[in-house]
Motif scaffolding. Structure first.
Motif, PDB file in Angstrom:
ATOM      1  N   LEU A  45      51.548   3.850  61.556  1.00 58.60           N
ATOM      2  CA  LEU A  45      50.239   4.393  61.902  1.00 58.60           C
ATOM      3  C   LEU A  45      49.698   5.273  60.774  1.00 58.60           C
ATOM      4  CD1 LEU A  45      48.003   4.664  63.998  1.00 58.60           C
ATOM      5  CD2 LEU A  45      49.263   6.591  64.984  1.00 58.60           C
ATOM      6  N   ILE A  46      50.542   6.137  60.237  1.00 59.03           N
ATOM      7  CA  ILE A  46      50.119   6.996  59.118  1.00 59.03           C
ATOM      8  C   ILE A  46      49.732   6.139  57.919  1.00 59.03           C
ATOM      9  CG2 ILE A  46      50.850   8.771  57.475  1.00 59.03           C
ATOM     10  CD1 ILE A  46      52.751   9.796  59.738  1.00 59.03           C
ATOM     11  N   ARG A  47      50.551   5.134  57.631  1.00 54.22           N
ATOM     12  CA  ARG A  47      50.281   4.250  56.488  1.00 54.22           C
ATOM     13  C   ARG A  47      48.955   3.514  56.676  1.00 54.22           C
ATOM     14  NH1 ARG A  47      54.213  -0.618  55.420  1.00 54.22           N
ATOM     15  NH2 ARG A  47      53.194  -1.190  57.345  1.00 54.22           N
ATOM     16  N   GLN A  48      48.709   3.031  57.886  1.00 55.45           N
ATOM     17  CA  GLN A  48      47.464   2.328  58.170  1.00 55.45           C
ATOM     18  C   GLN A  48      46.260   3.257  57.985  1.00 55.45           C
ATOM     19  OE1 GLN A  48      47.157   0.875  62.194  1.00 55.45           O
ATOM     20  NE2 GLN A  48      45.481  -0.508  61.678  1.00 55.45           N
ATOM     21  N   ASN A  49      46.369   4.483  58.483  1.00 50.51           N
ATOM     22  CA  ASN A  49      45.277   5.447  58.334  1.00 50.51           C
ATOM     23  C   ASN A  49      45.037   5.799  56.872  1.00 50.51           C
ATOM     24  OD1 ASN A  49      44.730   5.579  61.073  1.00 50.51           O
ATOM     25  ND2 ASN A  49      46.119   7.288  61.420  1.00 50.51           N
ATOM     26  N   LEU A  50      46.109   5.932  56.107  1.00 50.54           N
ATOM     27  CA  LEU A  50      45.974   6.218  54.679  1.00 50.54           C
ATOM     28  C   LEU A  50      45.304   5.052  53.962  1.00 50.54           C
ATOM     29  CD1 LEU A  50      46.490   8.018  52.222  1.00 50.54           C
ATOM     30  CD2 LEU A  50      48.798   7.034  52.093  1.00 50.54           C
ATOM     31  N   LEU A  51      45.697   3.836  54.285  1.00 48.33           N
ATOM     32  CA  LEU A  51      45.080   2.663  53.657  1.00 48.33           C
ATOM     33  C   LEU A  51      43.592   2.579  53.984  1.00 48.33           C
ATOM     34  CD1 LEU A  51      47.862  -0.038  54.166  1.00 48.33           C
ATOM     35  CD2 LEU A  51      47.143   1.014  52.008  1.00 48.33           C
ATOM     36  N   MET A  52      43.247   2.890  55.222  1.00 53.21           N
ATOM     37  CA  MET A  52      41.827   2.870  55.604  1.00 53.21           C
ATOM     38  C   MET A  52      41.052   3.924  54.804  1.00 53.21           C
ATOM     39  SD  MET A  52      42.004   2.036  59.742  1.00 53.21           S
ATOM     40  CE  MET A  52      41.143   3.492  60.112  1.00 53.21           C
ATOM     41  N   GLU A  53      41.642   5.082  54.608  1.00 52.14           N
ATOM     42  CA  GLU A  53      40.993   6.135  53.825  1.00 52.14           C
ATOM     43  C   GLU A  53      40.840   5.688  52.368  1.00 52.14           C
ATOM     44  OE1 GLU A  53      39.056   9.705  53.090  1.00 52.14           O
ATOM     45  OE2 GLU A  53      39.631   8.886  55.044  1.00 52.14           O
ATOM     46  N   GLN A  54      41.856   5.031  51.835  1.00 56.02           N
ATOM     47  CA  GLN A  54      41.816   4.579  50.440  1.00 56.02           C
ATOM     48  C   GLN A  54      40.810   3.452  50.230  1.00 56.02           C
ATOM     49  OE1 GLN A  54      45.982   3.630  49.961  1.00 56.02           O
ATOM     50  NE2 GLN A  54      46.413   5.598  48.990  1.00 56.02           N
ATOM     51  N   GLU A  55      40.505   2.699  51.273  1.00 53.08           N
ATOM     52  CA  GLU A  55      39.557   1.589  51.160  1.00 53.08           C
ATOM     53  C   GLU A  55      38.108   2.051  51.228  1.00 53.08           C
ATOM     54  OE1 GLU A  55      40.734  -1.197  54.168  1.00 53.08           O
ATOM     55  OE2 GLU A  55      42.481  -1.862  53.022  1.00 53.08           O
ATOM     56  N   ARG A  56      37.905   3.287  51.611  1.00 54.19           N
ATOM     57  CA  ARG A  56      36.546   3.814  51.662  1.00 54.19           C
ATOM     58  C   ARG A  56      36.023   3.968  50.237  1.00 54.19           C
ATOM     59  NH1 ARG A  56      36.656   8.966  55.511  1.00 54.19           N
ATOM     60  NH2 ARG A  56      34.447   8.816  55.070  1.00 54.19           N
ATOM     61  N   PRO A  57      34.707   3.941  50.060  1.00 53.94           N
ATOM     62  CA  PRO A  57      34.154   4.178  48.719  1.00 53.94           C
ATOM     63  C   PRO A  57      34.650   5.532  48.180  1.00 53.94           C
ATOM     64  CG  PRO A  57      32.433   3.438  50.216  1.00 53.94           C
ATOM     65  CD  PRO A  57      33.661   3.683  51.043  1.00 53.94           C
ATOM     66  N   ALA A  58      34.871   5.595  46.899  1.00 60.18           N
ATOM     67  CA  ALA A  58      35.462   6.784  46.274  1.00 60.18           C
ATOM     68  C   ALA A  58      34.712   8.062  46.630  1.00 60.18           C
ATOM     69  CB  ALA A  58      35.513   6.614  44.756  1.00 60.18           C
ATOM     70  N   GLU A  59      33.395   7.987  46.682  1.00 62.28           N
ATOM     71  CA  GLU A  59      32.608   9.188  46.976  1.00 62.28           C
ATOM     72  C   GLU A  59      32.768   9.652  48.429  1.00 62.28           C
ATOM     73  OE1 GLU A  59      30.005   5.576  47.438  1.00 62.28           O
ATOM     74  OE2 GLU A  59      31.262   6.338  45.816  1.00 62.28           O
ATOM     75  N   GLU A  60      33.256   8.789  49.305  1.00 63.60           N
ATOM     76  CA  GLU A  60      33.460   9.151  50.713  1.00 63.60           C
ATOM     77  C   GLU A  60      34.897   9.569  51.022  1.00 63.60           C
ATOM     78  OE1 GLU A  60      32.053   6.154  53.419  1.00 63.60           O
ATOM     79  OE2 GLU A  60      30.222   5.819  52.246  1.00 63.60           O
ATOM     80  N   GLN A  61      35.793   9.403  50.059  1.00 65.29           N
ATOM     81  CA  GLN A  61      37.189   9.756  50.282  1.00 65.29           C
ATOM     82  C   GLN A  61      37.369  11.270  50.241  1.00 65.29           C
ATOM     83  OE1 GLN A  61      39.619   7.655  47.456  1.00 65.29           O
ATOM     84  NE2 GLN A  61      39.032   5.645  48.240  1.00 65.29           N
ATOM     85  N   ASP A  62      38.287  11.744  51.068  1.00 71.56           N
ATOM     86  CA  ASP A  62      38.619  13.158  51.122  1.00 71.56           C
ATOM     87  C   ASP A  62      39.986  13.343  50.460  1.00 71.56           C
ATOM     88  OD1 ASP A  62      39.379  15.747  51.760  1.00 71.56           O
ATOM     89  OD2 ASP A  62      38.731  15.619  53.859  1.00 71.56           O
ATOM     90  N   PRO A  63      40.007  13.851  49.213  1.00 70.05           N
ATOM     91  CA  PRO A  63      41.281  13.984  48.489  1.00 70.05           C
ATOM     92  C   PRO A  63      42.306  14.854  49.225  1.00 70.05           C
ATOM     93  CG  PRO A  63      39.424  14.332  47.008  1.00 70.05           C
ATOM     94  CD  PRO A  63      38.870  14.252  48.390  1.00 70.05           C
ATOM     95  N   GLU A  64      41.840  15.925  49.883  1.00 72.36           N
ATOM     96  CA  GLU A  64      42.766  16.794  50.609  1.00 72.36           C
ATOM     97  C   GLU A  64      43.380  16.054  51.792  1.00 72.36           C
ATOM     98  OE1 GLU A  64      41.100  20.596  51.657  1.00 72.36           O
ATOM     99  OE2 GLU A  64      40.317  20.900  49.626  1.00 72.36           O
ATOM    100  N   LYS A  65      42.544  15.321  52.501  1.00 70.92           N
ATOM    101  CA  LYS A  65      43.022  14.542  53.643  1.00 70.92           C
ATOM    102  C   LYS A  65      44.026  13.482  53.178  1.00 70.92           C
ATOM    103  CE  LYS A  65      41.284  11.706  57.467  1.00 70.92           C
ATOM    104  NZ  LYS A  65      40.090  11.123  58.090  1.00 70.92           N
ATOM    105  N   MET A  66      43.729  12.840  52.046  1.00 74.15           N
ATOM    106  CA  MET A  66      44.631  11.815  51.517  1.00 74.15           C
ATOM    107  C   MET A  66      45.955  12.427  51.076  1.00 74.15           C
ATOM    108  SD  MET A  66      41.945   9.286  49.579  1.00 74.15           S
ATOM    109  CE  MET A  66      43.219   8.350  48.803  1.00 74.15           C
TER     110      MET A  66
END
Length: 136
Positions: A45-66
């Motif tokens: 589940l954590i891995r899936q959520n991380l992958l979804m975050e990484q697939e977002r456009p770079a400007e929408e990614q939250d580095p702290e969350k990642m």
């Protein structure tokens, strides 16, 4: 005796090998370990959520969350891998992988015209993973 019959006999011999029975027992223990299965589910589940975050456009990614998710992912992985049943499974699987690597090496040598009764059982490493069937 034809090749298929000999392959069936080889399969039977593999199933009679101690490494096979160790592997199957470890696999059964893994499957029956509810705590381990929950840990694996949490990791996935954590891995899936991380992958979804990484697939977002770079400007929408939250580095702290990642970064936080990466830490959680590593902690979940460590929890899975330090589980006693997973450790036993990992060792048993390594034994089976080595056995199957040896079988595959002998067959590969035979297909190249080498004597299957005297050829090496360990693949020689050329240093290039692109030409390799896997480490034994």
């Amino acid at each position: 005796m034809d090749v298929i019959e000999i392959a069936r006999q080889l399969g039977k011999a593999i199933q009679e090998d101690e490494r096979y029975s160790d592997y199957m027992l470890a696999k059964e223990k893994n499957d029956a370990d509810k705590e381990l299965q929950d840990l694996i589910g949490e990791f996935n589940l954590i891995r899936q959520n991380l992958l979804m975050e990484q697939e977002r456009p770079a400007e929408e990614q939250d580095p702290e969350k990642m970064a936080e998710m990466n830490e959680k992912l590593q902690a979940a992985y460590n929890a899975v891998m330090t589980n006693e049943n997973m450790a036993d499974y990992t060792m048993a699987k390594a034994g089976m992988d080595k056995l199957m690597g040896q079988v595959n090496t002998i067959l590969s040598h035979a297909l190249n015209g080498d004597d299957p009764l005297t050829c090496a059982t360990e693949a020689a490493c050329s240093g290039s993973c692109s030409t390799c069937g896997g480490c034994g």
